[in-house]
Design an enzyme around this catalytic site. Structure first.
Site, PDB file in Angstrom:
ATOM      1  N   TYR A 106      13.030  11.249   1.812  1.00  0.00           N
ATOM      2  CA  TYR A 106      13.356  10.106   2.685  1.00  0.00           C
ATOM      3  C   TYR A 106      14.867  10.078   2.973  1.00  0.00           C
ATOM      4  O   TYR A 106      15.294   9.912   4.123  1.00  0.00           O
ATOM      5  CB  TYR A 106      12.913   8.830   1.977  1.00  0.00           C
ATOM      6  CG  TYR A 106      13.090   7.552   2.773  1.00  0.00           C
ATOM      7  CD1 TYR A 106      12.219   7.225   3.805  1.00  0.00           C
ATOM      8  CD2 TYR A 106      14.111   6.662   2.467  1.00  0.00           C
ATOM      9  CE1 TYR A 106      12.369   6.032   4.515  1.00  0.00           C
ATOM     10  CE2 TYR A 106      14.269   5.475   3.175  1.00  0.00           C
ATOM     11  CZ  TYR A 106      13.395   5.167   4.191  1.00  0.00           C
ATOM     12  OH  TYR A 106      13.540   3.997   4.890  1.00  0.00           O
ATOM     13  N   LYS A 142      16.769  10.444   6.631  1.00  0.00           N
ATOM     14  CA  LYS A 142      17.624   9.382   7.169  1.00  0.00           C
ATOM     15  C   LYS A 142      19.068   9.862   7.341  1.00  0.00           C
ATOM     16  O   LYS A 142      19.760   9.440   8.271  1.00  0.00           O
ATOM     17  CB  LYS A 142      17.558   8.147   6.262  1.00  0.00           C
ATOM     18  CG  LYS A 142      16.166   7.500   6.210  1.00  0.00           C
ATOM     19  CD  LYS A 142      15.696   7.052   7.579  1.00  0.00           C
ATOM     20  CE  LYS A 142      14.388   6.299   7.558  1.00  0.00           C
ATOM     21  NZ  LYS A 142      13.931   5.884   8.887  1.00  0.00           N
TER      22      LYS A 142
HETATM   23  P1  NAP Z   1       6.288  -0.452   7.849  1.00  0.00           P
HETATM   24  O1  NAP Z   1       6.193  -1.914   7.627  1.00  0.00           O
HETATM   25  O2  NAP Z   1       5.576   0.474   6.931  1.00  0.00           O
HETATM   26  O3  NAP Z   1       5.856  -0.138   9.378  1.00  0.00           O
HETATM   27  C1  NAP Z   1       5.903   1.194   9.834  1.00  0.00           C
HETATM   28  C2  NAP Z   1       5.594   1.230  11.306  1.00  0.00           C
HETATM   29  O4  NAP Z   1       5.699   2.601  11.756  1.00  0.00           O
HETATM   30  C3  NAP Z   1       4.183   0.777  11.658  1.00  0.00           C
HETATM   31  O5  NAP Z   1       4.211   0.142  12.905  1.00  0.00           O
HETATM   32  C4  NAP Z   1       3.421   2.114  11.741  1.00  0.00           C
HETATM   33  O6  NAP Z   1       2.280   2.072  12.607  1.00  0.00           O
HETATM   34  C5  NAP Z   1       4.474   2.986  12.358  1.00  0.00           C
HETATM   35  N1  NAP Z   1       4.256   4.420  12.138  1.00  0.00           N
HETATM   36  C6  NAP Z   1       4.171   5.072  10.956  1.00  0.00           C
HETATM   37  N2  NAP Z   1       4.014   6.385  11.181  1.00  0.00           N
HETATM   38  C7  NAP Z   1       4.012   6.559  12.531  1.00  0.00           C
HETATM   39  C8  NAP Z   1       3.889   7.680  13.391  1.00  0.00           C
HETATM   40  N3  NAP Z   1       3.734   8.924  12.904  1.00  0.00           N
HETATM   41  N4  NAP Z   1       3.920   7.499  14.735  1.00  0.00           N
HETATM   42  C9  NAP Z   1       4.075   6.244  15.245  1.00  0.00           C
HETATM   43  N5  NAP Z   1       4.195   5.133  14.489  1.00  0.00           N
HETATM   44  C10 NAP Z   1       4.167   5.304  13.135  1.00  0.00           C
HETATM   45  O7  NAP Z   1       7.827   0.031   7.803  1.00  0.00           O
HETATM   46  P2  NAP Z   1       9.170  -0.822   7.967  1.00  0.00           P
HETATM   47  O8  NAP Z   1       9.583  -1.279   6.630  1.00  0.00           O
HETATM   48  O9  NAP Z   1       9.014  -1.810   9.058  1.00  0.00           O
HETATM   49  O10 NAP Z   1      10.189   0.336   8.395  1.00  0.00           O
HETATM   50  C11 NAP Z   1      10.523   0.573   9.754  1.00  0.00           C
HETATM   51  C12 NAP Z   1      11.691   1.551   9.789  1.00  0.00           C
HETATM   52  O11 NAP Z   1      12.801   0.996   9.081  1.00  0.00           O
HETATM   53  C13 NAP Z   1      11.391   2.894   9.117  1.00  0.00           C
HETATM   54  O12 NAP Z   1      12.032   3.942   9.823  1.00  0.00           O
HETATM   55  C14 NAP Z   1      12.011   2.737   7.744  1.00  0.00           C
HETATM   56  O13 NAP Z   1      12.352   3.981   7.166  1.00  0.00           O
HETATM   57  C15 NAP Z   1      13.239   1.898   8.088  1.00  0.00           C
HETATM   58  N6  NAP Z   1      13.789   1.160   6.947  1.00  0.00           N
HETATM   59  C16 NAP Z   1      13.044   0.224   6.293  1.00  0.00           C
HETATM   60  C17 NAP Z   1      13.607  -0.451   5.205  1.00  0.00           C
HETATM   61  C18 NAP Z   1      12.869  -1.518   4.446  1.00  0.00           C
HETATM   62  O14 NAP Z   1      13.411  -1.986   3.421  1.00  0.00           O
HETATM   63  N7  NAP Z   1      11.682  -1.926   4.864  1.00  0.00           N
HETATM   64  C19 NAP Z   1      14.927  -0.161   4.799  1.00  0.00           C
HETATM   65  C20 NAP Z   1      15.630   0.797   5.491  1.00  0.00           C
HETATM   66  C21 NAP Z   1      15.073   1.458   6.561  1.00  0.00           C
HETATM   67  P3  NAP Z   1       0.822   1.555  12.045  1.00  0.00           P
HETATM   68  O15 NAP Z   1       0.942   0.071  11.840  1.00  0.00           O
HETATM   69  O16 NAP Z   1      -0.135   1.869  13.155  1.00  0.00           O
HETATM   70  O17 NAP Z   1       0.583   2.289  10.786  1.00  0.00           O
END
Ligand code: NAP
Length: 259
Positions: A156, A160
């Site tokens: 990961y 990133k």
């Molecule tokens: P999440 O709640 O798990 O949601 C992930 C989203 O990405 C969902 O809409 C999912 O679609 C979609 N997705 C996954 N694989 C995909 C693919 N191959 N093609 C198209 N869509 C895909 O994640 P999140 O926490 O909101 O994270 C969003 C972004 O922020 C990510 O890049 C993550 O690395 C980054 N981020 C998150 C955090 C945190 O603390 N949450 C911190 C730093 C960075 P489905 O609903 O259809 O599965």
């Protein structure tokens, strides 16, 4: 005045978590919104209805961001439906956490494919239309883990960190054509990706965060509004740290069954 009126945004992974917060915040600021999902079809359709209720055009597309051809078809479909893409937000991402000695090739490849190759895929295709219109804002979702590293997240963190180098390069390549490219690096944001915290773990994290709380999707969405809007027309190649760094403890990964 709404900050994104007249603009069309394409957001990957808009069906849950941070992406859902972004598409709703964008619609509230007057943007027309196209977004993708992979499996959450019902939820995506409900979100479309809620965006339309805000008076903007909205459509959800089932598309795997990690697949080069699907990214091309998606771009063509959005351009046909909306006429333009002014803002691209590469938000879709996954984790497959485990310590290096236990990480297998599939866990490495899948995280790099979904988190990093997807950013290449969408940027490559959307850039063509942005170059023609001589304007555009690309926002890539990084993570503080890509800057500081984290035990149990080598795949990961690498994906990133790659996004940061990619984005700084794109900013240099296309800045002269009026196109900007920036990265947001959230800390610990409350979503499905991070839901497995105990109360004790939550308190330990919060103690390390200057604002003494975990982040919310809206905190990231607000940074996306700034970078997508004309408020940031002289901002490119930047990494905007949203909230603060997280240190996932091994105990947390164990709880999630990933180590
Ligand atoms: P999440 O709640 O798990 O949601 C992930 C989203 O990405 C969902 O809409 C999912 O679609 C979609 N997705 C996954 N694989 C995909 C693919 N191959 N093609 C198209 N869509 C895909 O994640 P999140 O926490 O909101 O994270 C969003 C972004 O922020 C990510 O890049 C993550 O690395 C980054 N981020 C998150 C955090 C945190 O603390 N949450 C911190 C730093 C960075 P489905 O609903 O259809 O599965």
């Amino acid at each position: 005045m709404k900050l994104l009126s007249g603009k069309t945004a394409l957001v990957t992974g808009g069906s849950r978590g941070i992406g859902e917060a972004i598409v709703k915040a964008y619609a509230a600021q007057g943007a027309n919104v196209a977004f993708t999902y992979l499996s959450s079809e019902e939820r995506a359709m409900a979100i479309v209805a809620s965006l339309e209720a805000m008076g903007v055009k909205a459509k959800a597309y089932k598309s795997d961001a990690a697949d080069f051809q699907q990214a091309e078809q998606l771009t063509e479909a959005v351009l046909a439906d909306f006429g333009t893409i002014d803002i691209l937000i590469n938000n879709a991402g996954i984790t497959k956490d485990t310590l290096m000695l236990r990480m297998n090739e599939e866990q490495w490849d899948e995280v790099i494919r979904v988190n990093l190759k997807s950013v290449f895929n969408l940027t490559k295709h959307v850039l063509k239309s942005m170059l023609k219109q001589k304007s555009g804002s690309i926002i890539n979702m990084g993570s503080v883990v890509g800057v500081f590293g984290n035990a149990g997240q080598a795949n990961y963190a690498a994906s990133k960190a790659g996004i940061i180098g990619f984005s700084k390069s794109i900013a240099k390549e296309v800045g002269s054509r009026g196109i900007r490219c920036n990265v947001i690096t959230p800390g610990f944001i409350e979503t499905d990706m991070t839901h497995a915290l105990t109360e004790d773990q939550r308190k330990a994290y919060e103690a390390n965060i200057p604002l003494k709380r975990l982040g919310k999707g809206d905190d990231v969405a607000n940074a996306c509004i700034f970078l997508g809007s004309d408020m940031s027309t002289y901002v490119t190649g930047q990494v905007v740290e949203c909230a603060w760094r997280l240190r996932i403890k091994l105990s947390c990964l164990k709880r999630k069954g990933t180590v």
